[in-house]
Design a protein around this motif. Sequence first.
Motif, short mmCIF file in Angstrom:
data_model
loop_
_atom_site.label_atom_id
_atom_site.label_comp_id
_atom_site.label_asym_id
_atom_site.label_seq_id
_atom_site.Cartn_x
_atom_site.Cartn_y
_atom_site.Cartn_z
N THR A 1 0.93 -1.14 -0.01
CA THR A 1 -0.09 -0.09 -0.10
C THR A 1 0.94 1.34 0.07
O THR A 1 0.30 2.40 -0.19
CB THR A 1 -0.87 0.00 1.22
N ALA A 2 2.21 1.34 0.17
CA ALA A 2 3.03 2.40 0.31
C ALA A 2 4.43 1.73 0.10
O ALA A 2 4.77 0.83 0.36
CB ALA A 2 2.85 3.13 1.49
N LYS A 3 5.30 2.83 0.07
CA LYS A 3 6.83 2.62 0.35
C LYS A 3 7.14 3.70 1.36
O LYS A 3 6.90 4.64 1.23
CB LYS A 3 7.49 2.81 -0.95
N ASP A 4 8.17 3.21 2.08
CA ASP A 4 8.64 4.17 3.02
C ASP A 4 9.85 4.81 2.37
O ASP A 4 10.11 5.04 1.26
CB ASP A 4 9.12 3.47 4.29
N SER A 5 10.50 5.61 3.24
CA SER A 5 11.54 6.85 2.56
C SER A 5 12.91 6.24 2.18
O SER A 5 13.52 6.92 1.21
CB SER A 5 11.87 7.67 3.65
N LYS A 6 12.84 5.04 2.35
CA LYS A 6 14.12 4.23 1.61
C LYS A 6 13.93 3.47 0.53
O LYS A 6 14.59 2.87 -0.16
CB LYS A 6 14.74 3.36 2.77
N GLY A 7 12.44 3.35 0.15
CA GLY A 7 11.86 2.49 -0.99
C GLY A 7 11.30 1.02 -0.69
O GLY A 7 10.97 0.44 -1.46
N TYR A 8 11.45 0.67 0.70
CA TYR A 8 10.85 -0.52 1.28
C TYR A 8 9.41 -0.59 0.95
O TYR A 8 8.68 0.38 1.64
CB TYR A 8 11.59 -1.15 2.49
N PRO A 9 8.82 -1.83 0.79
CA PRO A 9 7.19 -1.79 0.74
C PRO A 9 6.76 -1.99 2.02
O PRO A 9 7.50 -2.36 2.94
CB PRO A 9 7.25 -3.06 -0.15
N MET A 10 5.70 -1.27 2.06
CA MET A 10 4.67 -1.46 3.37
C MET A 10 3.44 -1.78 2.85
O MET A 10 2.78 -1.76 2.12
CB MET A 10 4.51 0.24 3.99
N ILE A 11 2.87 -2.54 3.97
CA ILE A 11 1.75 -3.56 3.46
C ILE A 11 0.44 -3.16 4.44
O ILE A 11 0.74 -2.77 5.66
CB ILE A 11 2.33 -4.93 3.37
N SER B 1 -2.74 -5.66 6.06
CA SER B 1 -3.38 -7.00 5.80
C SER B 1 -4.32 -7.23 7.15
O SER B 1 -4.50 -6.39 7.77
CB SER B 1 -2.13 -8.24 6.29
N HIS B 2 -4.94 -8.30 7.08
CA HIS B 2 -5.88 -8.73 8.15
C HIS B 2 -5.16 -10.11 8.77
O HIS B 2 -4.24 -10.49 8.15
CB HIS B 2 -7.20 -9.36 7.74
N THR B 3 -5.57 -10.18 9.97
CA THR B 3 -5.15 -11.29 10.92
C THR B 3 -3.68 -11.27 10.91
O THR B 3 -2.98 -12.34 10.32
CB THR B 3 -5.56 -12.76 10.38
N VAL B 4 -3.00 -10.41 11.59
CA VAL B 4 -3.43 -9.22 12.36
C VAL B 4 -3.73 -8.12 11.38
O VAL B 4 -3.13 -8.16 10.25
CB VAL B 4 -2.44 -8.85 13.55
N ASP B 5 -4.42 -7.17 11.88
CA ASP B 5 -5.16 -5.85 11.10
C ASP B 5 -3.61 -4.82 10.93
O ASP B 5 -3.15 -4.36 12.04
CB ASP B 5 -6.21 -5.31 11.70
N ARG B 6 -3.14 -4.80 9.83
CA ARG B 6 -1.98 -3.90 9.79
C ARG B 6 -2.20 -2.83 8.55
O ARG B 6 -2.84 -3.17 7.74
CB ARG B 6 -0.83 -4.65 9.18
N CYS B 7 -1.77 -1.42 8.80
CA CYS B 7 -1.84 -0.52 7.89
C CYS B 7 -0.59 0.30 7.70
O CYS B 7 0.02 0.68 8.56
CB CYS B 7 -2.70 0.51 8.25
N HIS B 8 0.11 0.12 6.39
CA HIS B 8 1.29 0.47 5.99
C HIS B 8 2.38 0.20 7.09
O HIS B 8 3.15 0.98 7.35
CB HIS B 8 1.27 1.89 5.89
N VAL B 9 2.53 -1.25 7.15
CA VAL B 9 3.54 -1.81 7.98
C VAL B 9 4.90 -2.25 7.32
O VAL B 9 4.46 -2.81 5.99
CB VAL B 9 2.86 -2.80 8.99
N PRO B 10 5.97 -2.14 7.71
CA PRO B 10 7.28 -2.73 6.86
C PRO B 10 6.75 -4.26 6.70
O PRO B 10 6.59 -4.90 7.51
CB PRO B 10 8.31 -2.48 7.83
#
Length: 398
Positions: free
Chosen positions: A358-368, A370-379
């Motif tokens: 859903t995004a990339k952080d300032s270094k370009g690594y993907p952020m995701i 998900s459900h189970t557990v509920d995550r938002c823009h997590v490395p």
Amino acid sequence: RRHSYRVIILLNILWRDLFRMKKSIIGLTILISFVFISGIQYIHGSGPDIDNEKMLEEFVQTVYDEKCKGFVTGEWKNLKQYYDVSKKYGQWSYEHEAKRTKYLTDWSKNRGIKFTDIKSEVVLKKTRKKGDMYLLSITETYKFDYVYEDDLDQKINTFNISLKHSVGLINKDDKWLISRDWYTDCFEDALSFYSGIYIGTSDNLTTDEIMDTATMITGESAASKYNRQKAVEYADKYYAKYNSKYKDYNGVGGDCTNYVSQCLGDKEEGGGLKFDRAWFCTYHKHGRAEGSKAFVNADAFKAYLVYSGRGRVIKRGTFNELTKSTESHPIGIVENIQIGDLICYEEKGQIDHFSIVTAKDSKGYPMINSHTVDRCHVPFDLGWGSKTVRFHLIRIVH
């Protein structure tokens, strides 16, 4: 029970007197007031009062705030005062938080990350009393802020995690203590390498070694436009507050694949990827929509994507393999993944989990998300520390 009988007898008397008073306004006022006051007393006598619930919620918030401080500083021993470590569930709950703190410290050190602020927001959903213990159903939402230590601009990156807790509280010597804290933890996979309250790694593993490892086949191929931006917007909207249109598979295998499929395929709000005879969702006239096996099962979904041609595996590997710097890929092959692509997680040869980028952080690594557990823009690798874990970077083809 005696209180209920007294209420019934007095109501009968009042009804009789009311008719004698020829339904006077005064008699009606007396009756309504009595019923209201009696009902209030009866309700409050059956469970925790509002003031007490507020006090319990504030106590849990205090403990969770202390956990957040520990995540930033790496210190967990201050938490012990809040747990009933004389009982096994209290001890286990305390040890679990200590392991989480140590893991997050090791993970951030390996990634060259510094946490600048971590906040937790507690919302009490339900309270009930069981013997001497209060049982609380709680939703906790984390907000993590971090920077890369070698970033000259020190740009702040942010991600969110939502957890659902069942917390037990007891009062000992006029002091509230946590007797248990049960929840599905997003760090669970990685914590198997940490043991004991004095937290070190088991089996003589080094931090680098820990972090290094951080069916339905085919249906008709249906070429259709895939709107990556709408898929991401859907993912952000429903990461914690689930779309009530769809069945929730938490507790019956997990909701991660079902959620990712919704992001890709929901026609109204999601990516609009067209259904086919293998990957689809049935929308019932009454009740919630249910997906096919390929729609809700991680193994089946992975097989479907690859064999239908709708997904292409960019690379499979450990975190270190995917982020190994090359001349053409300064931060590794992981930089090739796009917003709206998927990452699946293989554990001991089995596809165990799915997330959407859903995004990339300032270094370009993907952020995701998900459900189970509920995550938002997590490395994407946070919480996955087993040396048997492999990440599959999947490009959605349309």
